[in-house]
Enzyme design. Structure first.
Site, PDB file in Angstrom:
ATOM      1  N   LYS A   2      -7.607   1.092  -4.960  1.00 42.67           N
ATOM      2  CA  LYS A   2      -8.814   0.620  -4.293  1.00 42.67           C
ATOM      3  C   LYS A   2     -10.044   1.425  -4.702  1.00 42.67           C
ATOM      4  CE  LYS A   2      -6.466  -1.036  -0.108  1.00 42.67           C
ATOM      5  NZ  LYS A   2      -6.725  -2.482  -0.267  1.00 42.67           N
ATOM      6  N   GLY A  26      -3.255  -7.203   8.253  1.00 47.31           N
ATOM      7  CA  GLY A  26      -2.534  -7.384   9.509  1.00 47.31           C
ATOM      8  C   GLY A  26      -1.113  -7.878   9.377  1.00 47.31           C
ATOM      9  N   ASP A  73       0.844  -1.198   0.000  1.00 43.87           N
ATOM     10  CA  ASP A  73       0.000   0.000   0.000  1.00 43.87           C
ATOM     11  C   ASP A  73       0.876   1.244   0.000  1.00 43.87           C
ATOM     12  OD1 ASP A  73      -2.267  -1.521   0.105  1.00 43.87           O
ATOM     13  OD2 ASP A  73      -2.870  -0.929   2.124  1.00 43.87           O
ATOM     14  N   GLY A  85      -5.177  -2.684   8.983  1.00 46.06           N
ATOM     15  CA  GLY A  85      -4.848  -1.540   9.815  1.00 46.06           C
ATOM     16  C   GLY A  85      -4.580  -1.857  11.266  1.00 46.06           C
ATOM     17  N   GLY A 121      -0.083  -3.531   4.038  1.00 47.36           N
ATOM     18  CA  GLY A 121      -0.644  -2.187   4.054  1.00 47.36           C
ATOM     19  C   GLY A 121       0.089  -1.278   5.006  1.00 47.36           C
ATOM     20  N   SER A 122      -0.471  -1.106   6.202  1.00 48.17           N
ATOM     21  CA  SER A 122       0.107  -0.204   7.193  1.00 48.17           C
ATOM     22  C   SER A 122       1.452  -0.702   7.709  1.00 48.17           C
ATOM     23  CB  SER A 122      -0.864  -0.046   8.369  1.00 48.17           C
ATOM     24  OG  SER A 122      -2.176   0.213   7.913  1.00 48.17           O
ATOM     25  N   LYS A 131      -6.806 -20.248   6.672  1.00 48.83           N
ATOM     26  CA  LYS A 131      -7.079 -21.623   7.108  1.00 48.83           C
ATOM     27  C   LYS A 131      -8.535 -22.008   6.861  1.00 48.83           C
ATOM     28  CE  LYS A 131      -3.388 -22.412  10.426  1.00 48.83           C
ATOM     29  NZ  LYS A 131      -3.036 -22.897  11.776  1.00 48.83           N
TER      30      LYS A 131
END
Length: 301
Positions: free
Chosen positions: A88, A221, A31, A160, A242-243, A172
């Site tokens: 996005k 995550g 990101d 995030g 991302g973050s 899973k």
């Protein structure tokens, strides 16, 4: 390869769109919110960048309505890097997707990270020539998105947070449901299709392949090299971060380390070396602390 040949390769029929998505397999997609961040991602070895107005951690903190990135910023990012640029769009907001397609992005992410625009329907992705990626928590969600035209699936995780647990759970869950299809008769597969609200043709194809018909990346995550390697070990075809990059203490080091970790995910000794000296990861928040009504993964159906 000429520019025109590449244009034909990345856009067009479902087969071509899936093929372009498959070309990202084994890589890291990061990101970014600025051309400068995009340059850092490219130099670190990312296979593509994802343009958005703010990283998920900031979107979660700011609240309000999260929309697609400013087209001018998206264009600047496209002009800055040589790797594919994704962007996005809000769930159901086909006009945002059309704008991004007109800008020339290489893939559109119909993303639960942004505020959904349509409470009833996702975008009909078959009407576009640009390929789409969509999030999923289970096999039913994944196959419904593929039926709508998605060329790539990613786990939703809980974006995030810096907490990889939900991405692990969703990976899973999907793989477990796929394994459960093995050995079932046609009649039993029809029953499964009804239960998970997915087309029988896609259920049969998935049962035969023992994997999704499109590539399945991990997302939501992933915050450290170890997180990225974990998701690859669990069977992800690649990783979205991302973050986790630009909220880390040292984004440049973290970006390079995550890419190296994905390339060496099955080598613990190498991973130990890669993980040294990268600085602290993003502070984050435990996904268990987020109320259900505030969980981004709950968006979509």
């Amino acid at each position: 390869m000429t520019f025109m040949e590449f244009e034909k390769l990345r856009h067009g029929t479902e087969l071509i769109k899936r093929g372009f998505a498959r070309m990202q397999k084994g890589g890291v997609i990061m990101d970014v919110t600025t051309p400068e961040q995009a340059r850092i991602a490219e130099e670190a070895g990312a296979v593509a960048v994802m343009a958005l107005q703010a990283v998920p951690a900031d979107l979660r903190k700011a609240g309000g309505v999260a929309r697609m990135a400013d087209p001018e910023i998206v264009q600047q990012i496209i002009d800055t890097v040589t790797i594919p640029v994704m962007a996005k769009a809000r769930i159901g907001h086909f006009v945002e997707a059309e704008i991004l397609e007109a800008l020339g992005v290489d893939m559109v992410d119909e993303s639960e990270v942004l505020t959904p625009a349509d409470p009833f329907y996702h975008i009909d992705k078959t009407q576009f020539t640009v390929p789409f990626v969509c999030g999923a928590r289970n096999l039913g969600e994944a196959l419904r998105r593929i039926n709508e035209g998605a060329a790539m699936i990613r786990t939703k995780g809980e974006a995030g947070t810096g907490d990889v647990s939900q991405a692990v759970k969703h990976m899973k869950q999907i793989q477990g449901e796929i394994r459960a299809l093995a050995g079932k008769t046609k009649e039993e597969l029809i029953m499964v299709a009804r239960e998970i609200e997915a087309p029988i043709e896609l259920v049969v194809e998935t049962a035969k392949m023992q994997r999704l018909p499109v590539v399945n990346f991990a997302a939501g995550g992933v915050a450290t090299p170890a997180d990225a390697a974990l998701m690859m070990r669990l069977g992800a075809d690649g990783v979205f971060v991302g973050s986790g990059i630009f909220k880390a203490e040292n984004p440049e080091k973290m970006a390079k380390a995550v890419v190296e970790a994905v390339n060496n995910y099955d080598n613990p000794a190498k991973l130990a070396e890669i993980s040294k000296g990268v600085g602290a990861g993003m502070k984050g928040i435990s996904a268990d602390m987020i109320p259900v009504q505030e969980a981004l993964q709950e968006r979509g159906w």
